[in-house]
Design an enzyme around this catalytic site. Structure first.
Site, PDB file in Angstrom:
ATOM      1  N   ASP A  75      89.958 -66.574  15.823  1.00  0.00           N
ATOM      2  CA  ASP A  75      90.627 -65.706  14.858  1.00  0.00           C
ATOM      3  C   ASP A  75      90.183 -66.070  13.447  1.00  0.00           C
ATOM      4  O   ASP A  75      89.765 -67.201  13.166  1.00  0.00           O
ATOM      5  CB  ASP A  75      92.154 -65.794  14.994  1.00  0.00           C
ATOM      6  CG  ASP A  75      92.718 -67.169  14.684  1.00  0.00           C
ATOM      7  OD1 ASP A  75      92.148 -68.170  15.165  1.00  0.00           O
ATOM      8  OD2 ASP A  75      93.730 -67.249  13.952  1.00  0.00           O
ATOM      9  N   GLU A 140      95.095 -69.563  15.040  1.00  0.00           N
ATOM     10  CA  GLU A 140      95.018 -70.751  14.182  1.00  0.00           C
ATOM     11  C   GLU A 140      95.236 -70.417  12.720  1.00  0.00           C
ATOM     12  O   GLU A 140      95.804 -71.209  11.976  1.00  0.00           O
ATOM     13  CB  GLU A 140      93.655 -71.435  14.364  1.00  0.00           C
ATOM     14  CG  GLU A 140      93.600 -72.861  13.848  1.00  0.00           C
ATOM     15  CD  GLU A 140      93.231 -72.960  12.358  1.00  0.00           C
ATOM     16  OE1 GLU A 140      93.356 -74.070  11.791  1.00  0.00           O
ATOM     17  OE2 GLU A 140      92.803 -71.947  11.769  1.00  0.00           O
TER      18      GLU A 140
END
Length: 381
Positions: A75, A140
């Site tokens: 991500d 994250e």
């Protein structure tokens, strides 16, 4: 310096997936397609509520020990002002030897480099001892609730906890190989509301000024350092990040005063002990208050020993640079892994992460892949 296979095409394929947290947009599919031909058994783990579903990947090759795990995230943060980018943030274009795109540095480039180095290692050592795994999350850069932390819970329940782990965050400062992170400070956010009694500023005896009480509580906390640092950590810092009374009148004593604090703390402290210290300061100032404390991660340290020494040897051998051991910066998913096994962080130079025109040198990514191969050789032989 060690060079490995070119990780650029794999990095480009991931960058072209618009995986702004919590979206995946096929990024983990790219990773899985690269790992399965290398003999990895891949498990997809989806966590989170219906409006915030997070896709994660756990992949493992081998069943014996030692078990080495590489951790990372696909991500990315939003691109921001797209018009300010030279190219589409998700184009993965290579220009003059540099790969551009959101995630090139943080950290799709790092994942691609690890897989390239891994492929080289497996080609040379197809019967390597032990096990290699990857924990790749899609959560994250935002809440960090439905990613690494929950995958680790699943790993523990299924007998998959590694003996050691390496997080591929971009840790190098000036040149590749100059820094290994062996710990991180903890981070505690505190939200304080002090209640008093509203009144006219000309008649303070008929009021109870919450600002004065809050300032009296904060004063001792700010007057002297909370500590002088430790062997591997700088001194703990307490910063007042917000102060609000909601008052626009100069002649009114408000009824409520609020403050926000952020404490970045070393291994002298725990979040629980620091929270109690805040309570004690507020009680000493006679405050009627509410305190909400939220810890985004405790401090942790992987002390120098066989694992850290192996990383240092491999990085110096592959880059020609002797890495410094560091604990600076913000938080990372290593804070979750540290609860289960020794963990360190090593990756590319992080000068462009989260910036417009985020980029990574193609040559550096290849050298990073070489370092990851060297690390596997040190760990497994």
């Amino acid at each position: 310096m060690t060079m490995a296979a070119d990780p650029t095409p794999l990095a480009q394929a991931m960058i072209r997936c618009r995986s702004v947290t919590p979206a995946d947009d096929g990024a983990l599919d790219v990773v899985q397609r690269a790992l399965e031909p290398l003999g990895f058994a891949c498990t997809r783990l989806v966590f989170g509520p219906d409006d915030y579903r997070v896709d994660n990947l756990f992949a493992r090759r081998g069943t014996a020990g030692p078990h080495f795990c590489y951790a990372g995230h696909t991500d990315v943060v939003p691109p921001g002002n797209v018009a300010a980018w030279t190219d589409d943030p998700f184009s993965g274009v290579v220009r003059d030897g540099t790969l551009f795109g959101r995630g090139a540095c943080d950290m799709k480039g790092g994942i691609a480099a690890f897989i390239a180095g891994l492929a080289d290692y497996l080609a040379a050592h197809p019967d390597h001892p032990g096990s290699i795994s990857l924990l790749i999350t899609g959560d994250e850069e935002a809440r960090s609730v439905d990613g690494t932390a929950k995958v680790l819970e699943w790993m523990e329940a299924n007998g998959q906890i590694p003996d050691m782990a390496l997080v591929g965050e971009p840790t190098s400062r000036a040149v590749l190989g100059d820094t290994i992170k062996i710990g991180r400070r903890g981070s505690l956010n505190a939200f304080i509301t002090v209640t008093g009694k509203q009144g006219h500023s000309a008649y303070p005896a008929k009021a109870d000024n919450p600002i004065h009480r809050l300032v009296a509580a904060l004063g001792p906390l700010l007057a002297a350092p909370l500590d002088n640092g430790s062997e591997f950590f700088p001194p703990t810092t307490l910063q007042v990040t917000g102060f609000d009374v909601g008052n626009t009148a100069t002649n009114v004593i408000p009824a409520v005063a609020k403050a926000m604090l952020n404490i970045r703390f070393n291994d002298h402290h725990t979040s629980a002990a620091l929270t109690e210290r805040l309570h004690a300061a507020l009680r000493a100032a006679g405050c009627s208050y509410e305190l909400i404390a939220e810890c985004s991660g405790e401090s942790f340290l992987t002390r120098p020993g066989p694992f850290v020494d192996a990383l240092s040897r491999a990085i110096e051998r592959s880059t020609g640079v002797a890495p410094a051991l560091d604990t600076g910066g913000g938080t990372s998913d290593a804070r979750f892994i540290a609860r289960y096994c020794p963990v360190a962080e090593f990756g590319a130079v992080g000068t462009s992460l989260h910036q417009v025109n985020e980029n990574a040198s193609v040559e550096e990514l290849r050298r990073l892949a070489g370092s990851y191969r060297a690390i596997l050789e040190e760990v497994f032989g």
